[in-house]
Design an enzyme around this catalytic site. Structure first.
Site: not given
Ligand code: GDP
Ligand code: IMO
Ligand code: MG
Length: 431
Positions: A14-15, A17, A41-42, A129, A224, A301, A415
């Site tokens: 969740d960085e 990507k 989840g992107h 998940t 991931q 999730t 942002g």
């Protein structure tokens, strides 16, 4: 000569990507996912629209870009169809999507097994998940898995399905879970095949063709983060694939020489969802503030993400393992307003300073972060578009991250929108 660029997560996922991949995808001929599945989840935001993608590559919004789901992925055909339906509802219908015939397939028993394994772990649960990713990769390596290309040959698919159910139904029964009927699964999957068959092909050949084409730009999108790597992450609190750039050749079916420039996506702080050690975790109002300002709730999730300070031990480790040549420092705007910002430079383990994460959870949990403090800034940075426009303290902060990790800052995100991006390394503009 074609250009390649790899985008990898360098923390616990969740960085950002999705945002970085979409940014480069506007000029990419091809975007390739090479590992993971719909556990990812992107998020992609442009022109006031926000999209969330799970297994479909983040280049899908550019009609000219070929999007590839590589052989290293685990593909759930039900979820791919659902994702395509969702995109269609939002008017995204003009795209090119190809799925590897060699990609492992997530079958309906995999999420059930994922849930049952988690339940049996009690308090030591991983917090997966529950998409069946671990069981699907396990079956791939146990060689009882089905692959996407099997859908193209109904007789062969049936054979493989029956062989798999021979094993899986026994396991499901043992765990008190419902078993599966070959006829029903066959019918369901043959329906899915009608829709997906035109997209299934030898994607390794397709990618290599692009690589052979002068001036073609091929982007590889990791899922991931490397601290969730099955080999190098905080095992067993990890995912079941390797998010590293080292996975690109195997997971895409190309030669290793093609991996050259690697953008390591890192938040300006850290987050983690699910269980497992997190040395710099914050359990105070600073952490809560970051969670709210950064909307740090899971894309897949909805779980609140755990928050911590930037961990340079982790960043040095993942930079080394992943061949990271540039950082993309994300969500810098979320740190605005803090008086001071801490950065973990080393760990202290049993009275000794250490530079690398230890291999066991027991030792990692004893690690105490050693911090330095940097002065914060109060100016709104969400409108900054050049490095020079950033307040001095924000620049000093990212420069410290580069110094502590030995990797240059390639870009900075202020942002969620595509335009809220600052390119620092002009070499990246070549892509
Ligand atoms: P991924 O899994 O690495 O693609 O990251 P996610 O999409 O799961 O999570 C990143 C979140 O941060 C998303 O909600 C993005 O819209 C958001 N985001 C990305 N970059 C920035 C940024 O620079 N600032 C802010 N405030 N949000 C960002
Ligand atoms: P993206 O691509 C954050 C975490 C889960 C759990 C562990 C194992 O959006 O960065 P799994 O379902 O993979 O077996 O779960 O890994 N996890 C992620 N955390 N972002 C992700 O993907 C993740 N994919 C898996 O929360 O702790
Ligand atoms: Mg995510």
């Amino acid at each position: 000569m074609s250009e390649t660029l790899v985008v990898v997560g360098s923390q616990w996922g969740d960085e950002g990507k999705g945002k970085i991949t979409d940014y480069f995808a506007t000029r990419a001929d091809m975007v390739v996912r090479y590992q993971g599945g719909n556990n990812a989840g992107h998020t992609v935001m442009f022109d006031g629209n926000k999209y969330s993608l799970q297994s479909i590559p983040s280049g899908i919004f550019n009609p000219a870009t070929v999007n590839v789901m590589g052989n290293g992925m685990v593909v759930n055909p039900v979820s791919v169809c659902a994702e395509l339906d969702k995109l269609q509802e939002r008017g995204v219908t003009d795209y090119k999507l190809r799925i590897s015939s060699r990609a492992a397939m997530v079958m309906p028993w995999h999420p059930l097994l994922d849930g049952a394994y988690e339940q049996s772990k009690g308090k030591a649960l991983i917090g997966t998940t529950k998409k069946g990713i671990g069981p699907a990769y396990s079956d791939k390596y146990s060689r009882v898995g089905l692959r996407m290309g099997d859908l193209l040959d109904p007789g062969y698919f049936r054979e493989r399905l029956e062989a798999a159910l021979e094993v899986k139904n026994r396991e499901l029964q043992m765990l008190g879970l419902p078993t599966f009927n070959a006829d029903e699964v066959y019918d369901q999957y043959m329906k899915l095949a009608e829709r997906l068959a035109p997209m299934i092909c030898d994607t390794s050949e397709l990618i290599n063709e692009a690589l052979r084409t002068d001036n073609d730009r091929v982007l590889f999108e990791g899922a991931q983060g490397m601290m969730l790597c099955i080999d190098h992450g905080t095992y067993p609190f990890v995912t079941s694939s390797s998010p590293s750039a080292a996975s690109v050749p195997v997971g895409a079916g190309i030669a290793p020489q093609w991996v050259r420039k690697v953008v390591g996506v890192a938040k300006a702080y850290c987050t983690r969802v699910g269980s497992g050690p997190f040395p710099t975790e914050l359990h105070d109002t600073i952490g809560d503030g970051i969670r709210e300002r950064g909307h740090e709730y899971g894309t897949v999730t909805g779980r609140p993400r755990r928050i911590g300070w930037f961990d340079a031990v982790v960043a040095r480790y993942t930079a080394q393992l992943g061949g990271i040549t540039d950082w993309a420092i994300m969500l810098l705007d979320v740190l605005t307003g803090l008086d001071t910002i801490s950065i973990c430079t080393d760990y202290e383990l049993d009275g000794c300073r250490i530079k690398n994460p230890p291999s066991t959870i027991a030792a990692l949990e004893r690690c105490k972060p050693v911090y330095i403090e940097m002065p914060g800034w109060t100016e709104d940075i969400t409108g900054c578009r050049t490095y020079e426009e950033l307040p001095e303290n924000a620049r000093k902060y990212v420069e410290k991250l580069a110094e502590l990790t030995g990797v240059q800052i390639g870009m900075i995100s202020v942002g969620p929108d595509r335009r809220q991006t600052i390119i620092v390394d002009k070499e990246l503009e070549k892509f």
